[in-house]
Write a protein that holds these residues in place. Structure first.
Motif, PDB file in Angstrom:
ATOM      1  N   PHE A  71      35.556  19.800  39.672  1.00 56.36           N
ATOM      2  CA  PHE A  71      36.625  18.829  39.881  1.00 56.36           C
ATOM      3  C   PHE A  71      37.658  19.419  40.836  1.00 56.36           C
ATOM      4  O   PHE A  71      37.897  20.627  40.828  1.00 56.36           O
ATOM      5  CB  PHE A  71      37.327  18.481  38.563  1.00 56.36           C
ATOM      6  N   ALA A  72      38.298  18.546  41.626  1.00 57.13           N
ATOM      7  CA  ALA A  72      39.346  19.007  42.528  1.00 57.13           C
ATOM      8  C   ALA A  72      40.367  17.892  42.728  1.00 57.13           C
ATOM      9  O   ALA A  72      40.064  16.708  42.538  1.00 57.13           O
ATOM     10  CB  ALA A  72      38.756  19.422  43.879  1.00 57.13           C
ATOM     11  N   LEU A  73      41.573  18.301  43.120  1.00 58.11           N
ATOM     12  CA  LEU A  73      42.629  17.343  43.440  1.00 58.11           C
ATOM     13  C   LEU A  73      43.253  17.746  44.754  1.00 58.11           C
ATOM     14  O   LEU A  73      43.594  18.907  44.966  1.00 58.11           O
ATOM     15  CB  LEU A  73      43.698  17.321  42.346  1.00 58.11           C
ATOM     16  N   GLU A  74      43.411  16.766  45.669  1.00 57.85           N
ATOM     17  CA  GLU A  74      44.032  17.007  46.964  1.00 57.85           C
ATOM     18  C   GLU A  74      45.385  16.318  46.976  1.00 57.85           C
ATOM     19  O   GLU A  74      45.480  15.098  46.886  1.00 57.85           O
ATOM     20  CB  GLU A  74      43.143  16.444  48.076  1.00 57.85           C
ATOM     21  N   SER A  75      46.462  17.105  47.095  1.00 56.78           N
ATOM     22  CA  SER A  75      47.807  16.538  47.013  1.00 56.78           C
ATOM     23  C   SER A  75      48.647  16.811  48.255  1.00 56.78           C
ATOM     24  O   SER A  75      49.837  16.500  48.265  1.00 56.78           O
ATOM     25  CB  SER A  75      48.540  17.079  45.771  1.00 56.78           C
ATOM     26  N   THR A  76      48.057  17.374  49.314  1.00 61.20           N
ATOM     27  CA  THR A  76      48.853  17.720  50.492  1.00 61.20           C
ATOM     28  C   THR A  76      49.010  16.553  51.465  1.00 61.20           C
ATOM     29  O   THR A  76      49.955  16.521  52.241  1.00 61.20           O
ATOM     30  CB  THR A  76      48.226  18.891  51.269  1.00 61.20           C
ATOM     31  N   GLY A  77      48.059  15.633  51.480  1.00 58.46           N
ATOM     32  CA  GLY A  77      48.095  14.539  52.436  1.00 58.46           C
ATOM     33  C   GLY A  77      47.600  14.913  53.823  1.00 58.46           C
ATOM     34  O   GLY A  77      47.670  14.106  54.748  1.00 58.46           O
ATOM     35  N   HIS A  78      47.061  16.129  53.983  1.00 59.28           N
ATOM     36  CA  HIS A  78      46.543  16.572  55.279  1.00 59.28           C
ATOM     37  C   HIS A  78      45.038  16.326  55.351  1.00 59.28           C
ATOM     38  O   HIS A  78      44.279  16.868  54.528  1.00 59.28           O
ATOM     39  CB  HIS A  78      46.835  18.051  55.502  1.00 59.28           C
ATOM     40  N   PRO A  82      36.290  20.617  29.125  1.00 60.15           N
ATOM     41  CA  PRO A  82      36.362  22.018  28.705  1.00 60.15           C
ATOM     42  C   PRO A  82      35.272  22.848  29.359  1.00 60.15           C
ATOM     43  O   PRO A  82      34.120  22.417  29.473  1.00 60.15           O
ATOM     44  CB  PRO A  82      36.168  21.937  27.185  1.00 60.15           C
ATOM     45  N   GLY A  83      35.637  24.040  29.813  1.00 65.10           N
ATOM     46  CA  GLY A  83      34.673  24.945  30.422  1.00 65.10           C
ATOM     47  C   GLY A  83      34.353  24.655  31.870  1.00 65.10           C
ATOM     48  O   GLY A  83      33.562  25.364  32.490  1.00 65.10           O
ATOM     49  N   SER A  84      34.967  23.647  32.462  1.00 63.74           N
ATOM     50  CA  SER A  84      34.649  23.259  33.837  1.00 63.74           C
ATOM     51  C   SER A  84      35.442  24.082  34.843  1.00 63.74           C
ATOM     52  O   SER A  84      36.348  24.843  34.492  1.00 63.74           O
ATOM     53  CB  SER A  84      34.911  21.771  34.032  1.00 63.74           C
ATOM     54  N   ARG A  85      35.112  23.878  36.128  1.00 60.50           N
ATOM     55  CA  ARG A  85      35.762  24.579  37.238  1.00 60.50           C
ATOM     56  C   ARG A  85      36.587  23.561  38.024  1.00 60.50           C
ATOM     57  O   ARG A  85      36.065  22.538  38.470  1.00 60.50           O
ATOM     58  CB  ARG A  85      34.702  25.223  38.131  1.00 60.50           C
ATOM     59  N   PHE A  86      37.865  23.877  38.212  1.00 57.88           N
ATOM     60  CA  PHE A  86      38.799  22.935  38.831  1.00 57.88           C
ATOM     61  C   PHE A  86      39.586  23.636  39.929  1.00 57.88           C
ATOM     62  O   PHE A  86      39.954  24.805  39.796  1.00 57.88           O
ATOM     63  CB  PHE A  86      39.772  22.398  37.775  1.00 57.88           C
ATOM     64  N   ALA A  87      39.863  22.894  41.010  1.00 60.69           N
ATOM     65  CA  ALA A  87      40.707  23.425  42.087  1.00 60.69           C
ATOM     66  C   ALA A  87      41.778  22.416  42.455  1.00 60.69           C
ATOM     67  O   ALA A  87      41.504  21.219  42.578  1.00 60.69           O
ATOM     68  CB  ALA A  87      39.875  23.763  43.317  1.00 60.69           C
ATOM     69  N   SER A  88      43.003  22.908  42.631  1.00 62.09           N
ATOM     70  CA  SER A  88      44.119  22.093  43.089  1.00 62.09           C
ATOM     71  C   SER A  88      44.449  22.498  44.516  1.00 62.09           C
ATOM     72  O   SER A  88      44.848  23.637  44.766  1.00 62.09           O
ATOM     73  CB  SER A  88      45.340  22.299  42.193  1.00 62.09           C
ATOM     74  N   PHE A  89      44.261  21.571  45.457  1.00 59.27           N
ATOM     75  CA  PHE A  89      44.564  21.825  46.854  1.00 59.27           C
ATOM     76  C   PHE A  89      45.989  21.351  47.118  1.00 59.27           C
ATOM     77  O   PHE A  89      46.266  20.162  47.241  1.00 59.27           O
ATOM     78  CB  PHE A  89      43.553  21.111  47.748  1.00 59.27           C
ATOM     79  N   GLY A  90      46.901  22.318  47.174  1.00 59.16           N
ATOM     80  CA  GLY A  90      48.329  22.062  47.217  1.00 59.16           C
ATOM     81  C   GLY A  90      48.945  22.497  45.901  1.00 59.16           C
ATOM     82  O   GLY A  90      48.520  22.074  44.830  1.00 59.16           O
ATOM     83  N   ALA A  91      49.961  23.364  45.987  1.00 51.68           N
ATOM     84  CA  ALA A  91      50.626  23.868  44.783  1.00 51.68           C
ATOM     85  C   ALA A  91      52.099  23.472  44.789  1.00 51.68           C
ATOM     86  O   ALA A  91      52.978  24.274  44.479  1.00 51.68           O
ATOM     87  CB  ALA A  91      50.462  25.387  44.671  1.00 51.68           C
ATOM     88  N   GLY A  92      52.336  22.216  45.152  1.00 54.58           N
ATOM     89  CA  GLY A  92      53.655  21.637  44.970  1.00 54.58           C
ATOM     90  C   GLY A  92      53.791  21.123  43.549  1.00 54.58           C
ATOM     91  O   GLY A  92      53.015  21.485  42.659  1.00 54.58           O
ATOM     92  N   ALA A  93      54.775  20.262  43.332  1.00 57.24           N
ATOM     93  CA  ALA A  93      55.002  19.771  41.970  1.00 57.24           C
ATOM     94  C   ALA A  93      53.801  19.014  41.423  1.00 57.24           C
ATOM     95  O   ALA A  93      53.429  19.173  40.256  1.00 57.24           O
ATOM     96  CB  ALA A  93      56.248  18.876  41.952  1.00 57.24           C
ATOM     97  N   VAL A  94      53.167  18.192  42.258  1.00 58.84           N
ATOM     98  CA  VAL A  94      52.003  17.425  41.802  1.00 58.84           C
ATOM     99  C   VAL A  94      50.824  18.363  41.546  1.00 58.84           C
ATOM    100  O   VAL A  94      50.164  18.293  40.507  1.00 58.84           O
ATOM    101  CB  VAL A  94      51.636  16.340  42.834  1.00 58.84           C
ATOM    102  N   GLY A  95      50.559  19.248  42.501  1.00 57.35           N
ATOM    103  CA  GLY A  95      49.427  20.159  42.346  1.00 57.35           C
ATOM    104  C   GLY A  95      49.570  21.104  41.170  1.00 57.35           C
ATOM    105  O   GLY A  95      48.604  21.385  40.460  1.00 57.35           O
ATOM    106  N   LEU A  96      50.784  21.599  40.932  1.00 56.43           N
ATOM    107  CA  LEU A  96      50.990  22.499  39.801  1.00 56.43           C
ATOM    108  C   LEU A  96      50.974  21.742  38.474  1.00 56.43           C
ATOM    109  O   LEU A  96      50.578  22.303  37.446  1.00 56.43           O
ATOM    110  CB  LEU A  96      52.291  23.273  39.973  1.00 56.43           C
ATOM    111  N   SER A  97      51.365  20.475  38.481  1.00 59.88           N
ATOM    112  CA  SER A  97      51.199  19.659  37.273  1.00 59.88           C
ATOM    113  C   SER A  97      49.713  19.517  36.949  1.00 59.88           C
ATOM    114  O   SER A  97      49.315  19.520  35.775  1.00 59.88           O
ATOM    115  CB  SER A  97      51.824  18.276  37.485  1.00 59.88           C
TER     116      SER A  97
END
Length: 371
Positions: free
Chosen positions: A259-266, A188-203
Motif C-alpha cells: 500500500f502507498a499514499l501520494e500526498s505531494t501533488g507532484h 496487519p503485517g503489510s508494507r506501506f509507504a507514505s510519499f510526502g511527510a507533511g501533515a497528511v503524509g505523517l497522519s
C-alpha cells in the motif's frame, strides 16, 4: 440577528490575508453558529488564495475549525449551545454517494465547498461597508471568530478533549488517516509507504501503525520530517533527494510495498510511487496539484502487476464516526498528531502561511481570542 466577527480575508490572488471586522448572519434551517476557538491552516487554503482552484475572491477561507456551538437553527436536532464541535467538509446528505456513506464524493461537493456561497449563491458574511464576502468555504469559512456550519458537518467531540488542537481532524489529519484506514484498508503485517511527510503524509504513517503495518516507509526530502516520521511510527525513511526512492523501497521490502499514499501533488513523485508498488499493490492519491495537471505511468507495469490507483477525498470518511474515533485514539496516546502542530494567533496568519509554505511548520493552527 447578526454577529460581529473578526475574519482573515483573502482579497486577491496571491495577496496576504487581511484581518478585518465583518458581520455574520444568524443560523437558519439546520445551521449552527460556532464560536471558533482555533482553526487549522491547510495547503488547500493557500492554493485557493493563490487561485489554483477558482473560488471567487474576496473570501473568508478556513476549513479546519473547532469551537463551541453558540446558537442553532430551528431544524437542528442533535446539537445544542455549549457543545464542542469540529467542523469538516460539506455534503448535501441526500445524493447517491451521500446516502451510500460516501459524502466526500457528494454530487454537490464542489459547489458546497468551493462555490463561495451556498448552492443558490448566497453569502452569509458582510464587511463593515455592507458588501458581501464570499464564504461557505467547506461549508464553514472558519478563518473567523465565528462560523456558520450545518449540523451534518459540525461533529460533536468530548468536552474533555483539547478543543484548540482538534480542528485539523476535520480535513488534513482525517485525509491522511482515513486514506489508510477507510480507503486503502491497510492490513496487519503489510508494507506501506507514505510519499510526502507533511501533515497528511505523517497522519498516514500514524494510521498505518494503528492498522498494524509491519513495514512503514516515509519518503521526503526534508531530514527533520523524516526524523519525526520515525518518532511517529515509520520503520524506515528514504530521502529521495539523496537516493533513488524506487530502488530504495524495493531493497527495503524485497520487491515493493502493498500500500502507498501520494500526498505531494507532484506528478513525477506519483509516477515513482506507482513503480514502488509490489504485485497487487494499491496506491491512494490525495495530493492536489493545479487543475488540469496530468500524470504518467507505465500501463504494462500497472496491468501485469495487478496494481490499483485510486483518488481519495477526505479519507473517504464518515466524519460523524471517524473524527470521534481519531480523538479517542489521540487520548489513548496511539495517534499523537499534536506533534505536527504549531499554534499562532490569527493575527499572524501570514507568518503561519509562510512557515507552512517553507516547510518550517507542518500544521499551523490559528487561535482566536474572545473577550
Amino acid at each position: 440577528m447578526s454577529t460581529a466577527i473578526t475574519a482573515a480575508v483573502a482579497r486577491a490572488k496571491g495577496e496576504p490575508f487581511t484581518i478585518q471586522k465583518a458581520r455574520l448572519r444568524g443560523p437558519q434551517d439546520d445551521e449552527v453558529l460556532v464560536r471558533v476557538v482555533a482553526t487549522g491552516l491547510c495547503h488547500t487554503d493557500l492554493i485557493v488564495r493563490d487561485q489554483f482552484y477558482p473560488v471567487p475572491l474576496p473570501a473568508v477561507l478556513g476549513h479546519e475549525g473547532a469551537g463551541v456551538v453558540e446558537e442553532v437553527g430551528p431544524n437542528v436536532k442533535n446539537l445544542k449551545p455549549g457543545d464542542h464541535v469540529v467542523l469538516t467538509y460539506g455534503a448535501c446528505g441526500y445524493c447517491q454517494p451521500c446516502v451510500g456513506g460516501h459524502g466526500a464524493y457528494c454530487s454537490h461537493f464542489f459547489g458546497l465547498n468551493f462555490g463561495g456561497g451556498d448552492l443558490e449563491g448566497r453569502t452569509a458574511i458582510e464587511d463593515e461597508e455592507g458588501r458581501p464576502l464570499h464564504d461557505h468555504f467547506f461549508a464553514q469559512s472558519s478563518f473567523a471568530s465565528h462560523a456558520l456550519a450545518r449540523e451534518n458537518n459540525a461533529i460533536k467531540v468530548p468536552q474533555d478533549a483539547p478543543l484548540e488542537l482538534l480542528g485539523p481532524l476535520g480535513c488534513g489529519i482525517q485525509t491522511g488517516a482515513g486514506a489508510v484506514i477507510n480507503s486503502l484498508k491497510v492490513t496487519p503485517g503489510s508494507r506501506f509507504a507514505s510519499f510526502g511527510a507533511g501533515a497528511v503524509g505523517l497522519s498516514a504513517v500514524m494510521a498505518a501503525r494503528v492498522a498494524g503495518a509491519s513495514t512503514i516507509i516515509a519518503v521526503d526530502i526534508v531530514p527533520s520530517r523524516l526524523e519525526l516520521a520515525k518518532e511517529l511510527g515509520a520503520t524506515h525513511t528514504v530521502n529521495s533527494r539523496e537516493v533513488d526512492m524506487v530502488e530504495a523501497i524495493r531493497d527495503i521490502t524485497g520487491g515493493g510495498v502493498d500500500f502507498a499514499l501520494e500526498s505531494t501533488g507532484h506528478p513525477q513523485v506519483l509516477a515513482g510511487a506507482i513503480e514502488a508498488l509490489g504485485t497487487l499493490g494499491a496506491i491512494g492519491v490525495v495530493g492536489a496539484p493545479p487543475l488540469g495537471t496530468k500524470g504518467e505511468f507505465d500501463i504494462n507495469g500497472l496491468l501485469l502487476n495487478g496494481r490499483t490507483i485510486r483518488g481519495i477525498v477526505e479519507g473517504d470518511s464518515v466524519p460523524q464516526r471517524f473524527i470521534p474515533q481519531l480523538v479517542e485514539l489521540y487520548q489513548q496516546g496511539r495517534f499523537p498528531f499534536d506533534k505536527l502542530v504549531k499554534f499562532y494567533p490569527v493575527e499572524q496568519i501570514n507568518e503561519a502561511a509562510e512557515d507552512s509554505t517553507r516547510g518550517v511548520t507542518l500544521k499551523p493552527i490559528l487561535r482566536f481570542t474572545h473577550a
